[in-house]
Structures are given as C-alpha cells and as structure tokens.
Design a protein around this motif. Structure first.
Motif: not given
Length: 170
Positions: A76, A80-81, A83, A99, A102-103
C-alpha cells in the motif's frame, strides 16, 4: 515452470495456481479458498511480487509456510503511483486501480511476521521494481537467499524450483 516440475518430478504433490482478482480483498478470499481443507503442516504457498504479499498474509492467517520470490512488502505504500488504468499481465483483464484497492492492501498488511521459520525468501539485488532490502529486513530470521544482480522476474528462480518443491514436501 514450477507446474511442469511438479507434474514431472513430484506428481503426488498438490499444486494449484488460482487466477487472482484485481481487488485485493477478493484475491485473498480466492487464496484462502484454495487452501481450505488443507492442514497448515501440509501447505506451502509460493508467491512472487504482490503474490508474495498475498502468500505472507495467508501464511500468517493459516499458520502454513511460504516461499517468497521478490515479494512486495507493505505494498500500500507503493501502489499510489500506479493508480489509474491497469492491465493484468497474466489474464489480460483491464481494470482501474483505485484508492480503494490501496486501502484493501493496507487493511490486510501484517505489521510483522510471527514465525520466521515458516518463510523462505528469495530476492535479487538488481530488482528494478522493489527494493530487496525492504524484504530482507521484513523477513528477518527467515531462511533467505539474496542473489547479487538479477531483476524483478527473479532470473535465478528456475534453478531453485527443485529446492522449493523439496522444502514444501518436507
């Protein structure tokens, strides 16, 4: 490669490779579902990259062993890079990494491994996707194979297959 080896040299060894969903929570359900009914002592998971993360999560939950090939550690923190629009390299499925994905990874991330003796880590120092040092630190106390050079695909993996299968069967 591993499937071919098991079929030819260890045919009585159970071997399954689930096609995992892009949603982490669904992927973990699939992994746990494949493991259902197998005693932890008879179960060894093998996972590479994000599959190594899933193998770790499952090994912690089930108490089985896991061989990890250039595994993602705390993914996680790095996802983010990525997404946006993605394509599964194995199935060709296209999806949008959100997101929420990721969560889901953050929510299942074990803070540490509880029994290092259950793990065998394989990393190559020239991995261009993940920092091998993060895995070496996270899996401290586990059996570790750190190979100079290589890359994220783990170029030395084919020569280690017999050892991994023997370890899984022991």
């Amino acid at each position: 490669m591993m499937g071919d080896y098991v079929r030819n040299y260890a045919p009585r060894t159970g071997y399954k490779v689930p096609e995992l969903h892009h949603r982490p929570s669904r992927a973990m359900q699939q992994v746990l579902g494949v493991c259902e009914g197998v005693a932890p002592a008879d179960l060894t998971l093998v996972g590479s990259s994000l599959g190594g993360f899933y193998a770790t999560v499952a090994a912690e939950r089930l108490g089985c062993r896991a061989a990890l090939l250039n595994p993602a550690v705390h993914p996680h923190r790095h996802f983010e890079r990525y997404l946006g629009h993605q394509k599964n390299l194995y199935t060709g499925e296209e999806f949008v990494l959100t997101p929420g994905h990721v969560e889901e990874l953050r929510a299942m991330d074990p803070p540490a491994i509880t029994r290092p003796g259950r793990y065998w880590l394989f990393v190559e120092t020239a991995d261009d996707v993940l920092d091998y040092r993060e895995a070496v630190a996270f899996y401290e106390g586990a059996l570790q194979e750190v190979v100079q050079g290589g890359d994220h695909s783990l170029v030395t993996f084919p020569e280690r297959i017999p050892d991994i299968v023997d370890w899984a069967r022991s």
